[in-house]
Design a protein around this motif. Structure first.
Motif, short mmCIF file in Angstrom:
data_model
loop_
_atom_site.label_atom_id
_atom_site.label_comp_id
_atom_site.label_asym_id
_atom_site.label_seq_id
_atom_site.Cartn_x
_atom_site.Cartn_y
_atom_site.Cartn_z
N SER A 36 0.84 -1.20 0.00
CA SER A 36 0.00 0.00 0.00
C SER A 36 0.87 1.25 0.00
O SER A 36 0.95 1.98 1.00
N ALA A 37 1.52 1.47 -1.12
CA ALA A 37 2.37 2.65 -1.30
C ALA A 37 2.46 2.91 -2.79
O ALA A 37 2.44 1.97 -3.59
N PRO A 38 2.55 4.18 -3.20
CA PRO A 38 2.64 4.47 -4.64
C PRO A 38 3.97 4.03 -5.22
O PRO A 38 4.97 3.94 -4.49
N PRO A 39 4.02 3.75 -6.52
CA PRO A 39 5.26 3.30 -7.15
C PRO A 39 6.45 4.22 -6.89
O PRO A 39 7.58 3.75 -6.70
N SER A 40 6.22 5.53 -6.84
CA SER A 40 7.34 6.47 -6.65
C SER A 40 8.03 6.27 -5.31
O SER A 40 9.26 6.38 -5.21
N VAL A 41 7.27 5.94 -4.28
CA VAL A 41 7.84 5.73 -2.94
C VAL A 41 8.68 4.45 -2.93
O VAL A 41 9.81 4.43 -2.43
N VAL A 42 8.15 3.39 -3.51
CA VAL A 42 8.86 2.11 -3.52
C VAL A 42 10.11 2.21 -4.41
O VAL A 42 11.19 1.75 -4.03
N PHE A 43 9.95 2.82 -5.57
CA PHE A 43 11.06 2.99 -6.50
C PHE A 43 12.23 3.70 -5.81
O PHE A 43 13.40 3.30 -5.97
N ALA A 44 11.94 4.74 -5.04
CA ALA A 44 12.99 5.51 -4.37
C ALA A 44 13.78 4.66 -3.38
O ALA A 44 14.98 4.87 -3.19
N LEU A 45 13.13 3.70 -2.74
CA LEU A 45 13.81 2.83 -1.77
C LEU A 45 14.71 1.79 -2.45
O LEU A 45 15.65 1.29 -1.85
N VAL A 46 14.41 1.48 -3.71
CA VAL A 46 15.19 0.48 -4.44
C VAL A 46 16.30 1.13 -5.28
O VAL A 46 17.39 0.57 -5.40
N ALA A 47 16.03 2.32 -5.81
CA ALA A 47 16.96 2.96 -6.74
C ALA A 47 18.09 3.74 -6.05
O ALA A 47 18.97 4.25 -6.72
N ASP A 48 18.06 3.80 -4.72
CA ASP A 48 19.13 4.45 -3.96
C ASP A 48 19.83 3.38 -3.14
O ASP A 48 19.29 2.88 -2.16
N PHE A 49 21.04 3.01 -3.53
CA PHE A 49 21.73 1.91 -2.86
C PHE A 49 22.11 2.25 -1.42
O PHE A 49 22.42 1.35 -0.64
N HIS A 50 22.09 3.53 -1.04
CA HIS A 50 22.30 3.89 0.36
C HIS A 50 21.14 3.39 1.22
O HIS A 50 21.28 3.18 2.41
N LYS A 51 19.97 3.20 0.58
CA LYS A 51 18.77 2.76 1.30
C LYS A 51 18.53 1.26 1.20
O LYS A 51 17.76 0.70 1.98
N VAL A 52 19.14 0.61 0.22
CA VAL A 52 18.87 -0.82 -0.03
C VAL A 52 19.22 -1.68 1.19
O VAL A 52 18.54 -2.67 1.47
N GLY A 53 20.25 -1.29 1.93
CA GLY A 53 20.62 -2.05 3.12
C GLY A 53 19.58 -2.05 4.22
O GLY A 53 19.62 -2.89 5.12
N THR A 54 18.60 -1.13 4.13
CA THR A 54 17.53 -1.09 5.14
C THR A 54 16.49 -2.17 4.92
O THR A 54 15.70 -2.45 5.81
N TRP A 55 16.47 -2.78 3.71
CA TRP A 55 15.45 -3.80 3.45
C TRP A 55 15.99 -5.09 2.81
O TRP A 55 15.40 -6.15 2.96
N SER A 56 17.11 -5.02 2.09
CA SER A 56 17.61 -6.21 1.40
C SER A 56 18.44 -7.08 2.33
O SER A 56 19.40 -6.60 2.94
N PRO A 57 18.11 -8.38 2.43
CA PRO A 57 18.92 -9.27 3.27
C PRO A 57 20.34 -9.46 2.74
O PRO A 57 21.23 -9.86 3.46
#
Length: 195
Positions: A36-57
Motif C-alpha cells: 500500500s504505497a505508490p510506485p514512486s515511494v517504492v522505486f525511491a527505496l530500491v533505486a538508492d543503494f544507500h537505502k537498499v541495506g535497510t530492506w535487502s537481506p
C-alpha cells in the motif's frame, strides 16, 4: 579388487558429470508482493543503494564488509561495490537502465568467492492505490552452478531471501507513504474555502 573399485568410482563420476551437463544452462528467480504505497515511494527505496541495506537481506549493514558507493541515486551508473575485511566476499551492483517509477534494471557482479554476472530487474506496477513489486534475477548456469543445483534448490534458497526482502520493503514503503499522506494537506479542504 582395487581396479574394480576404481572402475566403479569412475563410472559413477562420469554418470554424475553427464547428469550435471543435462541441467538447465540458465536460471531465473522471481518473487512479487503488493504494498500500500505508490510506485514512486517504492522505486525511491530500491533505486538508492544507500537505502537498499535497510530492506535487502543481501546488503544488511555488516562491520566486516566495506561498501563503496558511486554515482547519483536513481540514475544509470549508480553503484555499490563491496568487499569483506578478509577479502573472501567481493562484488558490485550497478543500475544499467531505468524507467522511473516503473522499472529498474541492475547488473550484479560477483567476484569472490565465485565469479558470476547476473541480471536483476525490479518492476513497479500500480495496483489500485498500491504497487505490485516484482523482483527478478536471472543468469547463466556454469558447470559448478549446475552441480550445486543437483543438491540445492536455488529458487527456494534465493527466493526465500527475496521474500524476506520484499516483506521488509513493504513495511518501509507503507510507513513512508503513511507519513507522506499525514504531512500532505487534507485533499478535502483544498480548493474549498468554505470548509
Amino acid at each position: 579388487m582395487l581396479m574394480k573399485i576404481l572402475f566403479g568410482v569412475a563410472v559413477v563420476l562420469l554418470a554424475f558429470i553427464a547428469f550435471v551437463a543435462t541441467r538447465p544452462s540458465t536460471f531465473k528467480v522471481e518473487r512479487s508482493t503488493t504494498m500500500s504505497a505508490p510506485p514512486s515511494v517504492v522505486f525511491a527505496l530500491v533505486a538508492d543503494f544507500h537505502k537498499v541495506g535497510t530492506w535487502s537481506p543481501f546488503l544488511k549493514p555488516d562491520p566486516t564488509r566495506n561498501d563503496t558507493y558511486a554515482g547519483t541515486p536513481a540514475t544509470v551508473g549508480h553503484s555499490i561495490a563491496w568487499v569483506s575485511s578478509d577479502n573472501a566476499n567481493e562484488g558490485k551492483m550497478m543500475i544499467v537502465s531505468l524507467n522511473p517509477p516503473e522499472q529498474l534494471q541492475l547488473e550484479l557482479e560477483f567476484i569472490k568467492p565465485f565469479k558470476a554476472t547476473n541480471g536483476t530487474v525490479f518492476r513497479f506496477e500500480r495496483a489500485g492505490n498500491g504497487t505490485t513489486v516484482t523482483w527478478v534475477m536471472s543468469g547463466q548456469n556454469g558447470f559448478l552452478n549446475k552441480a550445486v543445483s543437483v543438491f540445492m534448490d536455488m529458487d527456494k534458497m534465493v527466493g526465500s531471501s527475496f521474500e524476506e526482502g520484499l516483506a521488509t520493503l513493504k513495511n518501509l514503503a507503507e510507513a513512508e507513504a503513511k507519513t507522506a499522506a499525514q504531512a500532505a494537506p487534507n485533499d478535502a479542504l483544498v480548493g474549498d474555502p468554505a470548509k
